[in-house]
Design a protein around this motif. Structure first.
Motif, PDB file in Angstrom:
ATOM      1  N   MET A  43      -1.856  -1.290   5.958  1.00 18.04           N
ATOM      2  CA  MET A  43      -2.038   0.166   5.948  1.00 18.04           C
ATOM      3  C   MET A  43      -1.362   0.813   7.149  1.00 18.04           C
ATOM      4  O   MET A  43      -0.765   1.884   7.042  1.00 18.04           O
ATOM      5  CB  MET A  43      -3.521   0.512   5.917  1.00 18.04           C
ATOM      6  N   THR A  71       2.302   0.928   6.351  1.00 19.37           N
ATOM      7  CA  THR A  71       2.592   1.851   5.252  1.00 19.37           C
ATOM      8  C   THR A  71       2.440   3.306   5.664  1.00 19.37           C
ATOM      9  O   THR A  71       3.284   4.157   5.338  1.00 19.37           O
ATOM     10  CB  THR A  71       1.673   1.551   4.057  1.00 19.37           C
ATOM     11  N   LEU A  72       1.372   3.612   6.396  1.00 16.76           N
ATOM     12  CA  LEU A  72       1.093   4.992   6.797  1.00 16.76           C
ATOM     13  C   LEU A  72       1.682   5.349   8.154  1.00 16.76           C
ATOM     14  O   LEU A  72       1.615   6.508   8.570  1.00 16.76           O
ATOM     15  CB  LEU A  72      -0.430   5.212   6.849  1.00 16.76           C
ATOM     16  N   GLU A  73       2.256   4.345   8.846  1.00 18.35           N
ATOM     17  CA  GLU A  73       2.784   4.533  10.206  1.00 18.35           C
ATOM     18  C   GLU A  73       1.704   5.097  11.124  1.00 18.35           C
ATOM     19  O   GLU A  73       1.919   6.062  11.856  1.00 18.35           O
ATOM     20  CB  GLU A  73       4.022   5.433  10.196  1.00 18.35           C
ATOM     21  N   ARG A  74       0.537   4.461  11.059  1.00 19.79           N
ATOM     22  CA  ARG A  74      -0.596   4.866  11.873  1.00 19.79           C
ATOM     23  C   ARG A  74      -0.957   3.748  12.838  1.00 19.79           C
ATOM     24  O   ARG A  74      -0.840   2.565  12.507  1.00 19.79           O
ATOM     25  CB  ARG A  74      -1.807   5.174  10.981  1.00 19.79           C
ATOM     26  N   LEU A 116      -6.417   3.752  12.513  1.00 23.61           N
ATOM     27  CA  LEU A 116      -7.138   2.997  11.499  1.00 23.61           C
ATOM     28  C   LEU A 116      -7.994   1.985  12.247  1.00 23.61           C
ATOM     29  O   LEU A 116      -7.535   1.354  13.191  1.00 23.61           O
ATOM     30  CB  LEU A 116      -6.168   2.290  10.559  1.00 23.61           C
TER      31      LEU A 116
END
Length: 310
Positions: A34, A37-40, A194
């Motif tokens: 994640m 994918t979300l660049e978090r 996250l």
């Protein structure tokens, strides 16, 4: 499976991490996926010794990225974490200009430019021409003021240098923050990340980790040693042994020629230097106590092990 295909699914990424020497569970592999994918950024919290720091190195190996690390501590400031000016080079340029060997007008324009900027880990990470893995280790040890500074970088992947302006990311790193929970982190920091709480591994998973990383050790030795450590963690210790300590202890026992835990608990006491790291813990875990821990329920009787090992 190619690297591109691997990072398209959590399971594929989990396999890449396994090949990189890190046995991640489904939740942790999904967290990393994640983040990519979300660049978090990822915030991984947990007790010392559960493998929080190791996940960053494994991600770097699995993804083929360079690893940059910032070790946090009380009093950490921007000059160690983000940037500082190359004062010695600036002084040299000033002296050359005064001696008539430099362009004074150009010097005034360029003295505080990127040419004189020394990049530290945070700035290096976002200015890297290729994506990297940035580990911000033990963020809970840093001051709240430094934590507040991180907010701009974690949300916008940019750093503001007053003399130059805003430096934006050339590539977005995979940022992994770890915390031992020694202080509460701000809600603003948590909202940008996250989150995952990493606990000590289960008995079965820790056996799998040890078998993978110490394949030369006998299976019976691994089973009995890991079971002993799992029981030891339930004792009232100053410092609970982590997975790294388990690995060290199994290696020690292997090099001593043991294929299983010795019957005499007294012979185990010297080896506990790999597990117990304070004077009080060494004092309270006596040979008698070791014997009781060794003589607990057999492996197959431990909860959840009999079925998992079939």
């Amino acid at each position: 499976m190619s690297l591109t295909e691997a990072v398209e699914t959590p399971e594929g990424l989990r396999e890449r991490l396994f090949k990189a020497g890190y046995i991640a569970d489904e939740d942790l592999a999904s967290l990393v996926w994640m983040g990519l994918t979300l660049e978090r950024p990822l915030l991984i919290e947990g007790e010392a010794g559960v493998g929080k720091t190791a996940i960053a190195g494994a991600c770097a190996r699995a993804l083929g990225r360079p690893l940059l690390r910032l070790q946090c501590y009380e009093g950490l400031d921007l000059s160690q974490a983000v940037y500082e000016w190359n004062y010695s080079r600036q002084l040299l340029e000033i002296r050359l200009a005064e001696a008539g060997q430099g362009d004074k007008a150009a010097l005034r324009e360029n003295l505080f430019s990127e040419a004189f900027l020394l990049e530290r880990p945070l700035l290096q990470a976002i200015r890297s021409p290729e994506p990297c893995v940035l580990l911000i280790d033990e963020i809970d040890r840093a001051d709240e003021a430094f934590e507040a500074f991180l907010l701009e970088m974690l949300s916008e992947y940019q750093v503001t240098v007053p003399e130059i302006g805003t430096l934006t990311a050339r590539s977005k790193p995979l940022v992994i923050l770890t915390s031992n929970g020694t202080r509460d982190l701000s809600d603003a920091l948590r909202r940008r990340c996250l989150f995952h709480y990493l606990d000590f591994p289960t008995l079965v998973r820790e056996m799998q980790i040890v078998r993978t990383l110490v394949p030369e050790a006998a299976s019976r030795l691994v089973e009995e040693a890991v079971t002993f450590v799992q029981r030891l963690r339930k004792e009232d210790l100053d410092k609970t042994p982590g997975v790294a300590e388990t690995l060290d202890w199994v290696r020690v026992l292997f090099h001593l020629g043991h294929g299983e835990l010795p019957v005499d608990p007294q012979s185990l006491v010297p080896t506990l230097a790999a597990l117990l790291k304070t004077r009080n813990d060494r004092w309270q875990v006596t040979a008698e106590r070791v014997g009781k821990l060794v003589d607990g329920p057999r492996i197959a009787q431990d909860v959840g092990v009999a079925g998992a090992m079939k």
